[in-house]
Scaffold this active site. Structure first.
Site, PDB file in Angstrom:
ATOM      1  N   SER A  16     -39.886  -1.683  31.962  1.00  0.00           N
ATOM      2  CA  SER A  16     -40.066  -1.338  33.379  1.00  0.00           C
ATOM      3  C   SER A  16     -40.661  -2.513  34.149  1.00  0.00           C
ATOM      4  CB  SER A  16     -40.978  -0.120  33.518  1.00  0.00           C
ATOM      5  OG  SER A  16     -40.377   1.000  32.926  1.00  0.00           O
ATOM      6  N   MET A  41     -49.764   0.077  27.065  1.00  0.00           N
ATOM      7  CA  MET A  41     -49.404  -1.280  27.493  1.00  0.00           C
ATOM      8  C   MET A  41     -49.826  -1.513  28.943  1.00  0.00           C
ATOM      9  SD  MET A  41     -48.206  -2.597  24.818  1.00  0.00           S
ATOM     10  CE  MET A  41     -47.744  -4.143  25.543  1.00  0.00           C
ATOM     11  N   CYS A  98     -44.542   7.088  32.968  1.00  0.00           N
ATOM     12  CA  CYS A  98     -45.548   6.404  32.143  1.00  0.00           C
ATOM     13  C   CYS A  98     -46.860   7.191  32.251  1.00  0.00           C
ATOM     14  CB  CYS A  98     -45.744   4.967  32.627  1.00  0.00           C
ATOM     15  SG  CYS A  98     -47.068   4.129  31.712  1.00  0.00           S
ATOM     16  N   ASN A 160     -40.231  10.511  28.179  1.00  0.00           N
ATOM     17  CA  ASN A 160     -41.168   9.410  27.983  1.00  0.00           C
ATOM     18  C   ASN A 160     -42.228   9.886  26.978  1.00  0.00           C
ATOM     19  OD1 ASN A 160     -42.826   7.066  28.315  1.00  0.00           O
ATOM     20  ND2 ASN A 160     -42.079   6.848  30.413  1.00  0.00           N
ATOM     21  N   GLY A 185     -42.246   7.825  18.804  1.00  0.00           N
ATOM     22  CA  GLY A 185     -41.897   7.842  17.387  1.00  0.00           C
ATOM     23  C   GLY A 185     -41.542   9.238  16.897  1.00  0.00           C
ATOM     24  N   GLY A 211     -36.653   9.709  22.330  1.00  0.00           N
ATOM     25  CA  GLY A 211     -37.928  10.174  21.779  1.00  0.00           C
ATOM     26  C   GLY A 211     -37.789  10.413  20.287  1.00  0.00           C
ATOM     27  N   GLY A 212     -38.199   9.439  19.475  1.00  0.00           N
ATOM     28  CA  GLY A 212     -38.240   9.655  18.033  1.00  0.00           C
ATOM     29  C   GLY A 212     -36.906   9.544  17.327  1.00  0.00           C
ATOM     30  N   GLY A 233     -36.111   3.313  20.953  1.00  0.00           N
ATOM     31  CA  GLY A 233     -37.166   2.370  21.310  1.00  0.00           C
ATOM     32  C   GLY A 233     -38.069   2.058  20.135  1.00  0.00           C
TER      33      GLY A 233
HETATM   34  C1  SIN Z   1     -46.152   0.774  29.365  1.00  0.00           C
HETATM   35  O1  SIN Z   1     -45.754  -0.367  29.581  1.00  0.00           O
HETATM   36  O2  SIN Z   1     -47.268   1.107  29.728  1.00  0.00           O
HETATM   37  C2  SIN Z   1     -45.283   1.759  28.647  1.00  0.00           C
HETATM   38  C3  SIN Z   1     -44.169   2.234  29.477  1.00  0.00           C
HETATM   39  C4  SIN Z   1     -44.166   3.693  29.742  1.00  0.00           C
HETATM   40  O3  SIN Z   1     -44.928   4.456  29.141  1.00  0.00           O
HETATM   41  O4  SIN Z   1     -43.377   4.136  30.569  1.00  0.00           O
END
Ligand code: SIN
Length: 275
Positions: A16, A41, A98, A160, A185, A211-212, A233
């Site tokens: 993103s 993150m 997110c 997400n 996961g 998702g997973g 992912g």
């Molecule tokens: C992040 O970069 O914080 C993760 C992305 C997300 O959870 O959408």
């Protein structure tokens, strides 16, 4: 992104991207758990101006590139979406989900009213398909999906990460510097399957399942719940880039063994009357 395309992914969704460069949350920002990954993150990214150049490079890999964007207002998100399209993205995914970035993501995408408004603004004059990535941290994800559809989204993406936390007993404190993160996961797959199943019954637009997923059978589970496509992912981190070709092969083998000619033949077959 080019490596992921070479590894067998049919399309790529970018990290993103926002308006300005952003460092994200301080470390520790990822925790490996025995059930998956917990990340905070904090949406680190180099900003749209720089990333536009990455899009044109990635397009040389020959697969569709879906540019993911996040922003703090509907105007900012719409501007980012159109910048992604101008940069050559084949579609735009709105990160409305997110779970741990203040003022962004799920803070924008938690109410049907905001989801509809943001999608409507972003879709206006966009010229490429619009995907709305929804949060599972809600009591009614189908209502968010209906709102995205009303706002003009061409597809919804579910799910997400699930909002979570981990504590280090010796240190007596949360492991993530941000305290709260998003769980991804294998552990979240049943939640994702349930969400896709509910959304499939609520909207007419396509659903993308995520998702997973780390195998062909995982992908087929999502497809039978109603997903027309799936994303991978966290399994890239746990299994490496081979996960794409292996998943593709496993899906094809299952289709051959079970008499399915196309992916579309499998979409939603787990619903009453679907098979
Ligand atoms: C992040 O970069 O914080 C993760 C992305 C997300 O959870 O959408």
């Amino acid at each position: 992104m080019a490596e992921v395309a070479r590894a067998g992914a049919g399309a790529i969704v970018t990290k993103s991207v926002g308006t300005e460069p952003r460092a994200g949350h301080p470390s520790p920002c990822v925790v490996e758990l025995n059930v998956g990954l917990l990340n905070a993150m904090g949406l680190p990214n180099p900003g749209i101006d720089y990333f536009a150049g990455e899009i044109s490079e990635a397009k040389k890999a020959g697969v569709p590139i879906i540019g993911s964007v996040f922003g703090g207002t509907e105007e900012e998100i719409a501007e980012l979406a159109s910048a992604m399209a101008r940069a050559g993205a084949d579609g735009v995914e709105l990160n409305l989900s997110c779970p741990h970035a203040k003022g962004y993501g799920a803070e924008i995408g938690s109410t049907p009213q905001m989801v509809e408004l943001v999608c409507r603004k972003a879709k206006h004059g966009l010229g490429v398909p619009l995907f709305a990535k929804l949060t599972p941290n809600t009591s009614d994800i189908a209502a968010l999906a209906r709102a995205a559809e009303r706002g003009g989204a061409d597809a919804v993406v579910a799910i997400n990460t699930l909002k979570g936390m981990a504590i280090e007993p010796e240190a007596r404190m949360p492991i993530l510097a941000n305290k709260v993160g998003g769980l991804s996961g294998p552990a979240i797959r049943p939640v994702g399957i349930r969400c896709v199943y509910e959304i499939f019954e609520a909207v007419k637009i396509p659903v993308v399942g995520v998702g997973g997923i780390s195998s062909g059978m995982d992908a087929i589970e999502y497809i039978m719940a109603g997903a027309g496509a799936v994303q991978i992912g966290t399994a890239v981190w746990s299994l490496g880039l081979d996960v794409f070709s292996r998943t593709n092969k496993e899906i094809l083998r299952f289709m051959e063994e079970n008499g399915f000619k196309t992916i579309q033949d499998m979409v939603g077959v787990a619903h009453p009357g679907g098979h």
